[in-house]
Design an enzyme around this catalytic site. Structure first.
Site: not given
Length: 230
Positions: A172, A188
């Site tokens: 992301h 992440c």
């Protein structure tokens, strides 16, 4: 400026034009961002402002660039190297687009093979229950934080699945350029917003993702077979 200095400047500008252009696996350029007076600026129209990034503040090795890369993965696949903080989008001809990334803090890293089953622009962020316990302030968004400039997932998100199971790990965007090249997230994979916009455009649903082990000794060898395409 000396002749050598002028040559270096011309070479760098030519390299930047190549490295920061977006391309498909067959080499057709799409152009999702530009460099304007040293700032990386997304070229796409966005519903929210994406702040330009001063590239001089980020180590040059983490700038988006085309590299030679001999991969076992097929073109269109993604390889994440947490050890060296790089993400590779595999292209034809033993080349890859390499991006700088931020990865998980010690104890929150994840490795393995996955498939991109979902893609979102300006995605909603829902903190996992474990995070809500660990960081009670995130419980405010238990039902989801709408997409926008303050959302931790940034401008785009690619969702990693193993089979039909969501791994809860994402590739992301982030406006926090200082996190690129660092171990800062809860597992992440972070990219500059301009870079995740670029990667999102290249990557179709069903693309394969390989996340290497953070201490994989092949990481050091892999760096030796990469050279910048200028």
């Amino acid at each position: 400026m000396s002749v050598a200095g002028r040559f270096s400047s011309i070479l760098f500008m030519g390299f930047a034009a190549i490295a920061l252009a977006a391309c498909t696996t067959n080499g057709a350029y799409l152009g999702t961002s530009t460099v304007q007076t040293g700032f990386l600026v997304p070229a796409t129209d966005e519903p929210y402002e994406v702040a330009p990034v001063n590239l001089s503040l980020i180590d040059r090795k983490y700038h988006r660039q085309v590299v030679n890369y001999k991969a076992d993965q097929k073109p269109g696949s993604i390889v994440v190297d947490p050890q060296n903080k790089f993400l590779y989008f595999i292209m034809d001809g033993n080349k890859a687009m390499r991006y700088g990334i931020g990865v998980g803090r010690q104890g929150f890293g994840w490795s393995g093979n996955a498939t991109i089953k979902r893609k979102r622009s300006w995605p909603t962020w829902t903190p996992p229950k474990e995070m809500q316990i660990r960081q009670p302030e995130t419980a405010e968004w238990a039902n989801g934080m709408p997409g926008g400039p303050q959302n931790p997932l940034g401008a785009r998100a690619l969702y990693l699945y193993q089979g039909n199971k969501d791994t809860l790990y994402r590739i992301h965007g982030t406006p926090e350029w200082r996190s690129i090249g660092q171990n800062v997230s809860s597992g992440c994979i972070r990219m500059l917003n301009a870079d995740i916009i670029d990667l999102h455009q290249r990557t179709p649903i069903g693309s394969e993702v390989t996340v290497l082990e953070a201490r994989n000794p092949l990481s050091d060898v892999r760096d030796q077979i990469i050279e910048i395409v200028s």
